[in-house]
Design an enzyme around this catalytic site. Structure first.
Site, PDB file in Angstrom:
ATOM      1  N   SER A 138      -6.762   4.798 -25.666  1.00  0.00           N
ATOM      2  CA  SER A 138      -6.462   3.441 -26.131  1.00  0.00           C
ATOM      3  C   SER A 138      -5.419   3.552 -27.227  1.00  0.00           C
ATOM      4  O   SER A 138      -5.317   4.606 -27.884  1.00  0.00           O
ATOM      5  CB  SER A 138      -7.730   2.802 -26.701  1.00  0.00           C
ATOM      6  N   TYR A 151     -15.511   2.391 -31.787  1.00  0.00           N
ATOM      7  CA  TYR A 151     -14.416   2.474 -30.803  1.00  0.00           C
ATOM      8  C   TYR A 151     -13.246   3.257 -31.409  1.00  0.00           C
ATOM      9  O   TYR A 151     -12.692   4.155 -30.779  1.00  0.00           O
ATOM     10  CB  TYR A 151     -13.988   1.058 -30.407  1.00  0.00           C
ATOM     11  N   LYS A 155     -12.156   6.823 -29.875  1.00  0.00           N
ATOM     12  CA  LYS A 155     -10.875   6.871 -29.160  1.00  0.00           C
ATOM     13  C   LYS A 155      -9.926   7.857 -29.841  1.00  0.00           C
ATOM     14  O   LYS A 155      -9.135   8.519 -29.173  1.00  0.00           O
ATOM     15  CB  LYS A 155     -10.268   5.469 -29.040  1.00  0.00           C
TER      16      LYS A 155
HETATM   17  N1  LIG Z   1      -9.074  -3.907 -22.083  1.00  0.00           N
HETATM   18  C1  LIG Z   1      -8.369  -3.401 -23.088  1.00  0.00           C
HETATM   19  O1  LIG Z   1      -7.757  -4.161 -23.858  1.00  0.00           O
HETATM   20  C2  LIG Z   1      -8.257  -1.904 -23.259  1.00  0.00           C
HETATM   21  C3  LIG Z   1      -7.274  -1.431 -24.141  1.00  0.00           C
HETATM   22  C4  LIG Z   1      -7.156  -0.065 -24.344  1.00  0.00           C
HETATM   23  C5  LIG Z   1      -7.981   0.817 -23.674  1.00  0.00           C
HETATM   24  N2  LIG Z   1      -8.943   0.343 -22.826  1.00  0.00           N
HETATM   25  C6  LIG Z   1      -9.781   1.332 -22.146  1.00  0.00           C
HETATM   26  O2  LIG Z   1      -9.592   1.220 -20.757  1.00  0.00           O
HETATM   27  C7  LIG Z   1     -10.734   1.736 -20.079  1.00  0.00           C
HETATM   28  C8  LIG Z   1     -11.169   0.749 -19.025  1.00  0.00           C
HETATM   29  O3  LIG Z   1     -11.610  -0.438 -19.686  1.00  0.00           O
HETATM   30  P1  LIG Z   1     -11.345  -1.910 -19.115  1.00  0.00           P
HETATM   31  O4  LIG Z   1     -10.460  -2.592 -20.059  1.00  0.00           O
HETATM   32  O5  LIG Z   1     -10.981  -1.819 -17.692  1.00  0.00           O
HETATM   33  O6  LIG Z   1     -12.781  -2.524 -19.365  1.00  0.00           O
HETATM   34  P2  LIG Z   1     -13.940  -2.919 -18.356  1.00  0.00           P
HETATM   35  O7  LIG Z   1     -15.111  -3.186 -19.229  1.00  0.00           O
HETATM   36  O8  LIG Z   1     -13.458  -3.932 -17.394  1.00  0.00           O
HETATM   37  O9  LIG Z   1     -14.155  -1.569 -17.519  1.00  0.00           O
HETATM   38  C9  LIG Z   1     -14.874  -0.469 -18.024  1.00  0.00           C
HETATM   39  C10 LIG Z   1     -15.661   0.083 -16.848  1.00  0.00           C
HETATM   40  O10 LIG Z   1     -16.335   1.274 -17.305  1.00  0.00           O
HETATM   41  C11 LIG Z   1     -17.623   1.256 -16.725  1.00  0.00           C
HETATM   42  N3  LIG Z   1     -18.516   2.121 -17.471  1.00  0.00           N
HETATM   43  C12 LIG Z   1     -19.000   1.945 -18.721  1.00  0.00           C
HETATM   44  N4  LIG Z   1     -19.838   2.963 -19.036  1.00  0.00           N
HETATM   45  C13 LIG Z   1     -19.855   3.783 -17.952  1.00  0.00           C
HETATM   46  C14 LIG Z   1     -20.530   5.009 -17.677  1.00  0.00           C
HETATM   47  N5  LIG Z   1     -21.353   5.567 -18.569  1.00  0.00           N
HETATM   48  N6  LIG Z   1     -20.325   5.578 -16.470  1.00  0.00           N
HETATM   49  C15 LIG Z   1     -19.499   5.008 -15.542  1.00  0.00           C
HETATM   50  N7  LIG Z   1     -18.838   3.855 -15.757  1.00  0.00           N
HETATM   51  C16 LIG Z   1     -19.033   3.258 -16.955  1.00  0.00           C
HETATM   52  C17 LIG Z   1     -18.049  -0.208 -16.768  1.00  0.00           C
HETATM   53  O11 LIG Z   1     -19.122  -0.457 -15.875  1.00  0.00           O
HETATM   54  C18 LIG Z   1     -16.752  -0.903 -16.379  1.00  0.00           C
HETATM   55  O12 LIG Z   1     -16.642  -1.099 -14.973  1.00  0.00           O
HETATM   56  C19 LIG Z   1     -11.779   1.988 -21.176  1.00  0.00           C
HETATM   57  O13 LIG Z   1     -11.787   3.360 -21.492  1.00  0.00           O
HETATM   58  C20 LIG Z   1     -11.270   1.173 -22.338  1.00  0.00           C
HETATM   59  O14 LIG Z   1     -11.714   1.663 -23.568  1.00  0.00           O
HETATM   60  C21 LIG Z   1      -9.085  -0.997 -22.606  1.00  0.00           C
END
Ligand SMILES: NC(=O)c1ccc[n+]([C@@H]2O[C@H](COP(=O)([O-])OP(=O)(O)OC[C@H]3O[C@@H](n4cnc5c(N)ncnc54)[C@H](O)[C@@H]3O)[C@@H](O)[C@H]2O)c1
Length: 269
Positions: A138, A151, A155
């Site tokens: 992130s 977080y 991260k």
């Molecule tokens: N959305 C944002 O703004 C953003 C920004 C930077 C980084 N991220 C990162 O991107 C990645 C994906 O997040 P997203 O935005 O798609 O959010 P999201 O919540 O839509 O997706 C996260 C997915 O991870 C799954 N998950 C959680 N714990 C788990 C586990 N123990 N085993 C297997 N699956 C698990 C959830 O069920 C979900 O489907 C994450 O690592 C998040 O930190 C997101």
């Protein structure tokens, strides 16, 4: 790495960025895309929507035995794993007083899951002389996530781990990328924006909120160039530079933004 004929595993593949990566990798001609997420039905439904190359499996990415089984099963079915995307992640929305259970969950999913993935997938990749790990970290891992202490800390640890892996294994044919988006329109951010959470509002005020598909575009470009740091929001590089050159000035700027958002109050429901 280009994605044609590649065998790919994506954790957290049942939604958001993971599902967008799967769609994009399938469109690029991947041979197999294995989606691993907690909920079997949701994961299978996303796999079905991606197409016949995709397969959905229920896996807790923070459980080392399940990750080992996922890797072994994928290698048995398809002969190899070319790209493992450790993408599952969790936010807490809490500060230093987050309960230990939340700190523990963030640590297990955002960091230890990446350790388990690397431990499971590296032996096969090293034996075959190559492979790519892409860890979804992130922008919070190179900057900070105001309003979410677990977080931010985890991260940062995830970026540190990815960098360590990149340096340690590069000369043995292993490539490592840290995918570091800022705001992305997925349930993780949308839920925070819907409740007016400060962390989500700071993200939205710091740059454009991208779609998962835009992040997938950046990931494919970064993988093609075998780049370590993949920044779907290019402005994050400028913020990181300012943070490195003048940490106090950078923190002062962020505190000013937070004061402005607090003074404006949460947006009307
Ligand atoms: N959305 C944002 O703004 C953003 C920004 C930077 C980084 N991220 C990162 O991107 C990645 C994906 O997040 P997203 O935005 O798609 O959010 P999201 O919540 O839509 O997706 C996260 C997915 O991870 C799954 N998950 C959680 N714990 C788990 C586990 N123990 N085993 C297997 N699956 C698990 C959830 O069920 C979900 O489907 C994450 O690592 C998040 O930190 C997101």
């Amino acid at each position: 790495m280009n994605l044609t004929d590649r065998v790919v595993v994506i954790t957290g593949g049942a939604g958001g960025i993971g599902a967008a990566l799967a769609r994009r990798f399938a469109a690029e001609g991947a041979a197999a895309v294995v989606l691993a997420d907690l909920d079997a039905h949701a994961t299978a439904a996303v796999a079905e929507s991606v197409g016949p190359v995709a397969r959905g499996v229920a896996v807790d990415a923070a459980d080392e035995g399940q990750v080992r089984d996922l890797v072994a099963d994928t290698e048995r079915r398809y002969g190899r794993i070319d790209l493992f995307c450790a993408n599952a992640g969790v936010a807490t929305g809490s500060g230093i007083d987050a309960p230990d259970a939340d700190w523990d969950r963030a640590w297990r999913v955002n960091v230890l899951a990446h350790v388990y993935a690397a431990r499971a997938v590296l032996p096969g990749m090293l034996a075959r002389g190559g492979g790519h790990l892409m860890h979804t970290c992130s922008a919070a891992g190179v900057l900070t996530a105001v309003g979410d202490a677990p977080y931010t800390a985890t991260k940062h640890a995830a970026v540190g781990l990815a960098e360590w892996l990149a340096i340690t294994y590069r000369d043995q044919g292993i490539r490592v990328s840290a995918l570091c988006p800022q705001g992305v329109d997925t349930p993780m951010l949308a839920d925070g924006l819907a409740t007016g959470h400060l962390a989500a509002r700071v993200i939205a005020a710091s740059g454009p909120v991208l779609t998962g598909d835009q992040v997938a575009d950046a990931a494919v470009a970064g993988l093609a160039e075998e780049r370590f740091l993949i920044l779907p929001h290019p402005e994050v590089a400028g913020y990181a530079l300012r943070r490195a050159e003048d940490p106090d000035g950078w923190q002062a700027g962020l505190r000013k933004l937070v004061r402005r958002l607090r003074a404006a109050g949460p947006p009307p429901a």
